[in-house]
Write a protein that holds these residues in place. Structure first.
Motif, PDB file in Angstrom:
ATOM      1  N   ASP A  34       2.275   9.993  14.016  1.00  0.00           N
ATOM      2  CA  ASP A  34       2.449   8.832  14.373  1.00  0.00           C
ATOM      3  C   ASP A  34       3.108   7.772  13.293  1.00  0.00           C
ATOM      4  OD1 ASP A  34       1.261   9.550  16.953  1.00  0.00           O
ATOM      5  OD2 ASP A  34      -0.492   8.788  16.322  1.00  0.00           O
ATOM      6  N   GLY A  35       2.983   8.219  12.308  1.00  0.00           N
ATOM      7  CA  GLY A  35       3.517   7.305  11.156  1.00  0.00           C
ATOM      8  C   GLY A  35       4.706   7.718  10.516  1.00  0.00           C
ATOM      9  N   MET A  36       5.306   8.947  11.278  1.00  0.00           N
ATOM     10  CA  MET A  36       6.597   9.245  10.592  1.00  0.00           C
ATOM     11  C   MET A  36       8.049   8.458  11.466  1.00  0.00           C
ATOM     12  SD  MET A  36       6.158  13.394  10.695  1.00  0.00           S
ATOM     13  CE  MET A  36       8.090  13.593  10.039  1.00  0.00           C
ATOM     14  N   GLY A  37       7.614   7.889  12.666  1.00  0.00           N
ATOM     15  CA  GLY A  37       8.478   7.124  13.209  1.00  0.00           C
ATOM     16  C   GLY A  37       9.714   7.969  14.033  1.00  0.00           C
ATOM     17  N   ILE A  54       5.156  17.899   5.980  1.00  0.00           N
ATOM     18  CA  ILE A  54       5.931  17.837   7.092  1.00  0.00           C
ATOM     19  C   ILE A  54       7.064  16.887   6.878  1.00  0.00           C
ATOM     20  CG2 ILE A  54       6.452  17.470   9.657  1.00  0.00           C
ATOM     21  CD1 ILE A  54       3.750  19.183   9.849  1.00  0.00           C
ATOM     22  N   PRO A  55       6.770  15.703   6.516  1.00  0.00           N
ATOM     23  CA  PRO A  55       7.661  14.648   6.328  1.00  0.00           C
ATOM     24  C   PRO A  55       8.827  14.937   5.268  1.00  0.00           C
ATOM     25  CG  PRO A  55       5.765  13.420   6.701  1.00  0.00           C
ATOM     26  CD  PRO A  55       5.461  14.904   6.383  1.00  0.00           C
ATOM     27  N   GLN A  56       8.292  15.721   3.957  1.00  0.00           N
ATOM     28  CA  GLN A  56       9.104  15.940   3.175  1.00  0.00           C
ATOM     29  C   GLN A  56      10.006  17.267   3.528  1.00  0.00           C
ATOM     30  OE1 GLN A  56       6.990  17.202  -0.308  1.00  0.00           O
ATOM     31  NE2 GLN A  56       8.746  17.592  -1.549  1.00  0.00           N
ATOM     32  N   MET A  57       9.484  18.171   4.390  1.00  0.00           N
ATOM     33  CA  MET A  57      10.322  19.108   4.749  1.00  0.00           C
ATOM     34  C   MET A  57      11.463  18.516   5.941  1.00  0.00           C
ATOM     35  SD  MET A  57       7.968  22.183   5.984  1.00  0.00           S
ATOM     36  CE  MET A  57       7.405  23.275   4.877  1.00  0.00           C
ATOM     37  N   LEU A  58      11.147  17.778   6.841  1.00  0.00           N
ATOM     38  CA  LEU A  58      12.319  16.877   7.621  1.00  0.00           C
ATOM     39  C   LEU A  58      13.202  16.190   6.740  1.00  0.00           C
ATOM     40  CD1 LEU A  58      13.132  16.460  10.525  1.00  0.00           C
ATOM     41  CD2 LEU A  58      11.611  14.437  10.539  1.00  0.00           C
ATOM     42  N   ALA A  59      12.589  15.386   5.788  1.00  0.00           N
ATOM     43  CA  ALA A  59      13.708  14.717   4.898  1.00  0.00           C
ATOM     44  C   ALA A  59      14.590  15.686   4.347  1.00  0.00           C
ATOM     45  CB  ALA A  59      12.855  13.804   3.860  1.00  0.00           C
ATOM     46  N   ALA A  60      14.199  16.698   3.660  1.00  0.00           N
ATOM     47  CA  ALA A  60      15.083  17.834   3.096  1.00  0.00           C
ATOM     48  C   ALA A  60      16.176  18.417   4.007  1.00  0.00           C
ATOM     49  CB  ALA A  60      13.800  18.978   2.431  1.00  0.00           C
ATOM     50  N   ALA A  61      15.562  18.632   5.383  1.00  0.00           N
ATOM     51  CA  ALA A  61      16.690  19.316   6.156  1.00  0.00           C
ATOM     52  C   ALA A  61      17.921  18.180   6.466  1.00  0.00           C
ATOM     53  CB  ALA A  61      16.039  19.545   7.339  1.00  0.00           C
TER      54      ALA A  61
END
Length: 348
Positions: free
Chosen positions: A30-33, A104-111
């Motif tokens: 929910d906090g990832m936006g 997971i947020p770090q993974m998405l940012a890296a991708a």
């Protein structure tokens, strides 16, 4: 709306850890936006996992429940989740919380930042695993790398983020008994890694005993390398050469009048060749078994229920099939559909 992120979680008898998983995962997402969905694949659980998933589904609209009719195995459950997932990026995560969802947020940012298709979660600290598990994993990954020329990180399991292109490529493969931790690297798509510390299981007991690990190893070895088959061929050729040399030796010894008395050597030779033949037959049997399963064409899983296609207010099982093409299952905006209808209508 098509979600930007899908989180696929295979589950089998996880009633003890499921509340802890939801407690950590929901506020994080929910906090990832970003628009997201969580695809929980119930792999034929016999405890209260199915009932808990239905309760959380009513309270958490982003949670999708995909229930398999029977236990199909960990890799098959992940495959069912990949077929069902609609997101532009898909994360596969085990329910035991040994792989922290906070990565997971770090993974998405890296991708997004690096423009890669796959981001592997790599364990930089496996102190919670036994020495036997660490040593056997290292040896097995080295063996696979040498035999198949497929580079898979020894400390990367099934915790990874994949782009839609990667997921579609995996779903298009006809292979049965797939082992995703080797299939994904074999595709050769651009990738990156994110390191994390592997934790102990949050609750419950492991669903991967030694016998399942052995089966996974056999599927990996026979699915990604023909080296064992070639080893059997080389062993057969070597045995034939030795047999010819022994035959020549016996002819020479007989022509010279030498007699060789002793049954020990005979038994040893026969036993050695018998052992080589049995090993070769066993290796051939693994490949023949895979060919037989492929010729049968039987699905590795059967979906009994998907909350996305079950309809509003329906929380019971249904046999509504999922679309064969994952892209066809994406939800479009009603407003856009209405505009398309107006444009295509005759006389307008």
């Amino acid at each position: 709306m098509v979600p930007e992120l899908s989180v696929v979680i295979p589950m089998y008898n996880e009633q003890e850890v499921l509340p802890l998983l939801v407690e950590r995962l929901r506020p994080l997402l929910d906090g990832m936006g970003v628009r997201y969905e969580v695809v929980a694949v119930d792999d034929g659980s016999s405890d209260l996992t199915a009932a808990l998933l239905q309760r959380y589904h009513r309270e958490w609209p982003a949670l999708r429940v995909v229930r398999l009719r029977a236990n199909a195995g960990h890799q098959a459950a992940i495959s069912a989740g990949l077929v069902s997932a609609l997101g532009d990026y898909v994360v596969t995560l085990d329910a035991d919380l040994q792989d922290p969802p906070e990565v997971i947020p770090q993974m998405l940012a890296a991708a997004k930042d690096d423009g890669v298709d796959v981001v592997y979660g790599v364990r930089n600290d496996r102190s919670t695993d036994t020495w036997f598990k660490r040593a056997s994993a290292q040896a097995f990954y080295r063996l696979i790398t040498v035999m198949s020329q497929t580079k898979a990180h020894a400390d990367a399991g099934d915790f990874r983020l994949m782009s839609r292109a990667t997921v579609d490529a995996i779903n298009s493969l006809p292979e049965h008994n797939r082992v995703l931790r080797f299939i994904v690297p074999a595709l050769g798509f651009p990738s990156d890694t994110v390191e994390y510390k592997r934790d102990e299981r949050a609750a419950g007991t492991s669903k991967y005993p030694l016998i399942k690990m052995i089966r996974l190893s056999l599927d990996s070895l026979t699915g990604f390398s023909t080296a064992p088959l070639r080893m059997a061929t080389f062993a057969g050729l070597g045995g034939a050469v030795i047999a010819v040399l022994l035959f020549l030796y016996t002819l020479i010894a007989r022509s010279q009048g030498h007699t060789v008395a002793g049954w020990t050597s005979t038994v040893a030779i026969v036993s050695a060749f018998g052992a080589v033949q049995l090993v070769c037959v066993g290796i051939l049997g693994e490949y023949i078994g895979r060919m037989y399963a492929h010729m049968q064409g039987r699905p590795t899983y059967f979906i009994a229920y998907d909350s996305l296609t079950a309809g509003h207010g329906d929380h019971g099982p249904t046999d509504t099939p999922l679309p064969a093409n994952p892209a066809e299952g994406r939800i479009r905006e009603p407003a856009l559909d209405a505009e398309r209808t107006k444009v295509s209508a005759p006389g307008r």
